[in-house]
Design an enzyme around this catalytic site. Structure first.
Site, PDB file in Angstrom:
ATOM      1  N   LEU A 191      61.796-147.589  16.034  1.00  0.00           N
ATOM      2  CA  LEU A 191      61.252-148.138  17.075  1.00  0.00           C
ATOM      3  C   LEU A 191      60.086-148.252  17.308  1.00  0.00           C
ATOM      4  O   LEU A 191      59.637-149.363  18.452  1.00  0.00           O
ATOM      5  CB  LEU A 191      61.677-147.258  18.705  1.00  0.00           C
ATOM      6  CG  LEU A 191      62.798-146.967  18.964  1.00  0.00           C
ATOM      7  CD1 LEU A 191      62.488-145.216  19.548  1.00  0.00           C
ATOM      8  CD2 LEU A 191      64.015-147.711  19.000  1.00  0.00           C
ATOM      9  N   SER A 192      58.762-147.811  16.133  1.00  0.00           N
ATOM     10  CA  SER A 192      57.613-148.587  16.275  1.00  0.00           C
ATOM     11  C   SER A 192      57.713-150.102  16.304  1.00  0.00           C
ATOM     12  O   SER A 192      56.501-150.472  16.626  1.00  0.00           O
ATOM     13  CB  SER A 192      56.767-148.234  14.628  1.00  0.00           C
ATOM     14  OG  SER A 192      57.113-146.580  14.887  1.00  0.00           O
TER      15      SER A 192
ATOM     16  N   LYS B 242      56.402-140.291   2.851  1.00  0.00           N
ATOM     17  CA  LYS B 242      54.727-139.456   3.183  1.00  0.00           C
ATOM     18  C   LYS B 242      54.011-138.555   2.962  1.00  0.00           C
ATOM     19  O   LYS B 242      52.606-138.784   2.584  1.00  0.00           O
ATOM     20  CB  LYS B 242      55.266-138.879   5.007  1.00  0.00           C
ATOM     21  CG  LYS B 242      55.248-139.687   6.175  1.00  0.00           C
ATOM     22  CD  LYS B 242      55.369-138.533   7.521  1.00  0.00           C
ATOM     23  CE  LYS B 242      55.974-139.429   8.403  1.00  0.00           C
ATOM     24  NZ  LYS B 242      56.026-139.112  10.005  1.00  0.00           N
TER      25      LYS B 242
ATOM     26  N   ASP C 184      50.616-137.782  12.910  1.00  0.00           N
ATOM     27  CA  ASP C 184      51.992-136.879  13.634  1.00  0.00           C
ATOM     28  C   ASP C 184      51.278-135.983  14.556  1.00  0.00           C
ATOM     29  O   ASP C 184      51.502-135.623  15.885  1.00  0.00           O
ATOM     30  CB  ASP C 184      52.947-136.834  13.180  1.00  0.00           C
ATOM     31  CG  ASP C 184      53.622-137.867  12.656  1.00  0.00           C
ATOM     32  OD1 ASP C 184      54.141-138.724  13.190  1.00  0.00           O
ATOM     33  OD2 ASP C 184      53.814-138.185  10.798  1.00  0.00           O
TER      34      ASP C 184
ATOM     35  N   GLY D 213      63.238-125.314  13.971  1.00  0.00           N
ATOM     36  CA  GLY D 213      63.562-127.204  12.649  1.00  0.00           C
ATOM     37  C   GLY D 213      62.064-125.798  11.250  1.00  0.00           C
ATOM     38  O   GLY D 213      61.080-125.608  12.050  1.00  0.00           O
TER      39      GLY D 213
ATOM     40  N   GLY E 292      60.984-128.770   8.844  1.00  0.00           N
ATOM     41  CA  GLY E 292      61.000-129.742   7.641  1.00  0.00           C
ATOM     42  C   GLY E 292      59.714-130.887   8.594  1.00  0.00           C
ATOM     43  O   GLY E 292      58.700-129.998   9.055  1.00  0.00           O
TER      44      GLY E 292
ATOM     45  N   ALA F  12      58.149-132.340  10.548  1.00  0.00           N
ATOM     46  CA  ALA F  12      58.241-132.797  12.326  1.00  0.00           C
ATOM     47  C   ALA F  12      57.564-131.461  12.667  1.00  0.00           C
ATOM     48  O   ALA F  12      56.834-131.639  13.133  1.00  0.00           O
ATOM     49  CB  ALA F  12      59.348-133.361  13.100  1.00  0.00           C
TER      50      ALA F  12
ATOM     51  N   ARG G 257      67.359-122.608  11.233  1.00  0.00           N
ATOM     52  CA  ARG G 257      68.397-122.650  10.159  1.00  0.00           C
ATOM     53  C   ARG G 257      68.409-121.626   8.690  1.00  0.00           C
ATOM     54  O   ARG G 257      69.295-120.812   8.531  1.00  0.00           O
ATOM     55  CB  ARG G 257      69.689-123.571  10.399  1.00  0.00           C
ATOM     56  CG  ARG G 257      71.401-123.857  10.040  1.00  0.00           C
ATOM     57  CD  ARG G 257      71.638-125.160   9.378  1.00  0.00           C
ATOM     58  NE  ARG G 257      70.938-125.935   8.804  1.00  0.00           N
ATOM     59  CZ  ARG G 257      71.094-127.253   8.497  1.00  0.00           C
ATOM     60  NH1 ARG G 257      72.842-127.787   8.878  1.00  0.00           N
ATOM     61  NH2 ARG G 257      70.725-128.403   7.739  1.00  0.00           N
TER      62      ARG G 257
ATOM     63  N   TYR H 116      65.064-138.923  20.597  1.00  0.00           N
ATOM     64  CA  TYR H 116      64.851-139.270  21.289  1.00  0.00           C
ATOM     65  C   TYR H 116      66.385-140.215  21.387  1.00  0.00           C
ATOM     66  O   TYR H 116      66.743-141.300  22.276  1.00  0.00           O
ATOM     67  CB  TYR H 116      63.943-140.371  21.466  1.00  0.00           C
ATOM     68  CG  TYR H 116      64.126-141.200  19.952  1.00  0.00           C
ATOM     69  CD1 TYR H 116      64.940-142.276  19.601  1.00  0.00           C
ATOM     70  CD2 TYR H 116      62.433-141.044  18.825  1.00  0.00           C
ATOM     71  CE1 TYR H 116      64.471-142.805  18.284  1.00  0.00           C
ATOM     72  CE2 TYR H 116      62.600-141.600  18.005  1.00  0.00           C
ATOM     73  CZ  TYR H 116      63.660-142.344  17.628  1.00  0.00           C
ATOM     74  OH  TYR H 116      63.665-143.588  16.356  1.00  0.00           O
TER      75      TYR H 116
END
Ligand code: ATR
Length: 279
Positions: free
Chosen positions: A20-21, A68, A110, A133, A135, A137, A157, A220
């Site tokens: 979406l960037s 990244k 971020d 989570g 990861g 993010a 998890r 999203y």
């Protein structure tokens, strides 16, 4: 209109087809009458891509999965905070006219995007936030919260991955079976649970939601995830998955242009694009 003076920006990753960037940054260029264009570029070889972008005169580039971390080895300079996080999501190329050399510098926006999104709805210093989570993010969200003086708890998890992130952040890890014991002000879902097509799935039991004041989801699609719907019904303040994307993008835009972009325009463009995609 694209012409000989158009400044070049874009995103590298694999895949970038659904990013979406471009919509967000191009809307800001148009609103601010900046002659710039932001394009998605699927990239396999990040080393080749960085030297190609520098040679072609790109100014600013976003970096997404899976590059990244690997992009860092190919840059001239890395912002100290990005170095601490161990991930770069933003490149800035500078041309040195005397020598003709181009240097590439890496940043991470971020964690700032996450902090800005959360800080709109809650005071971060001294708060407790549960992150679901472990990861990339979760790493950025957790880093931002610790930096802001919040207390973080990680649940994941896979226990090993979760404990490794908690150790890195210097925070507590909680098994999923023990989430009912956690008292926290905020909850952030950084997992993909709830993403289309499995949009009924919840990353945490709904009966635990009334314990949190603020609930943020980074998913999203759909925008109102099952988690956010249940959280709102439980009386929590909710933050949708466009907030972190928008704020990290606004910080990138400032790094590239030196100007603060119109965030309302960027968010409206994101909403229009999401609506177009869902028909
Ligand atoms: P990102 O970089 O976007 O954070 P990632 O590194 O693939 O993506 O991390 C995804 C996170 O979502 C992980 O914490 C993952 O849990 P595991 O470490 O156990 O794999 C979590 N996740 C993904 N699908 C999940 C599911 N169905 N249930 C619970 N957690 C899930």
């Amino acid at each position: 209109m694209v012409d000989g003076t158009t400044s070049l920006y874009g995103i590298i990753g694999n895949p970038v087809r659904h990013s979406l960037s471009p919509v967000m940054h191009n809307a800001a260029f148009t609103a601010m009458s900046i002659n710039g264009i932001y394009v998605p570029m699927p990239v396999h070889d990040v080393a080749d891509a960085v030297s190609g972008l520098a040679a072609l005169g790109f100014i600013g580039v976003s970096v997404t999965v899976p590059h990244k971390k690997t992009v860092m080895a190919h840059l001239d300079e890395i912002d100290p905070v990005a170095m601490r996080i161990g991930a770069v999501n933003t490149l800035l190329f500078r041309n040195h006219p005397e020598t003709g050399a181009v240097t590439g510098r890496g940043f991470n926006t971020d964690w700032l995007g996450s902090n800005l999104a959360l800080a709109e709805k809650m005071k971060l210093p001294g708060s407790r936030v549960l992150i679901l989570g472990a990861g990339g993010a979760a790493r950025a969200v957790g880093f931002g919260l610790v930096e802001a003086g919040a207390e973080v708890i990680i649940s994941n998890r896979s226990e090993d991955t979760g404990r490794a992130l908690a150790d890195w952040l210097g925070c507590q890890f909680c098994l999923r079976e023990q989430l009912h014991l956690i008292q926290a002000d905020g909850l952030v879902n950084t997992t993909s649970v709830g993403m289309e097509p499995d949009s009924d799935a919840l990353p945490i039991e709904a009966k635990l939601l009334p314990d949190f004041r603020v609930v943020m989801d980074i998913v999203y699609a759909p925008l109102q995830t099952a988690l956010l719907q249940k959280a709102a019904a439980a009386g929590c303040t909710t933050i949708d998955g466009l907030a972190m994307l928008l704020y990290q993008g606004a910080v990138q835009f400032k790094i590239w242009t030196g100007k603060q972009p119109p965030q309302d325009v960027m968010r409206a463009a994101l909403l229009t694009e999401l609506a177009r995609r869902t028909g």
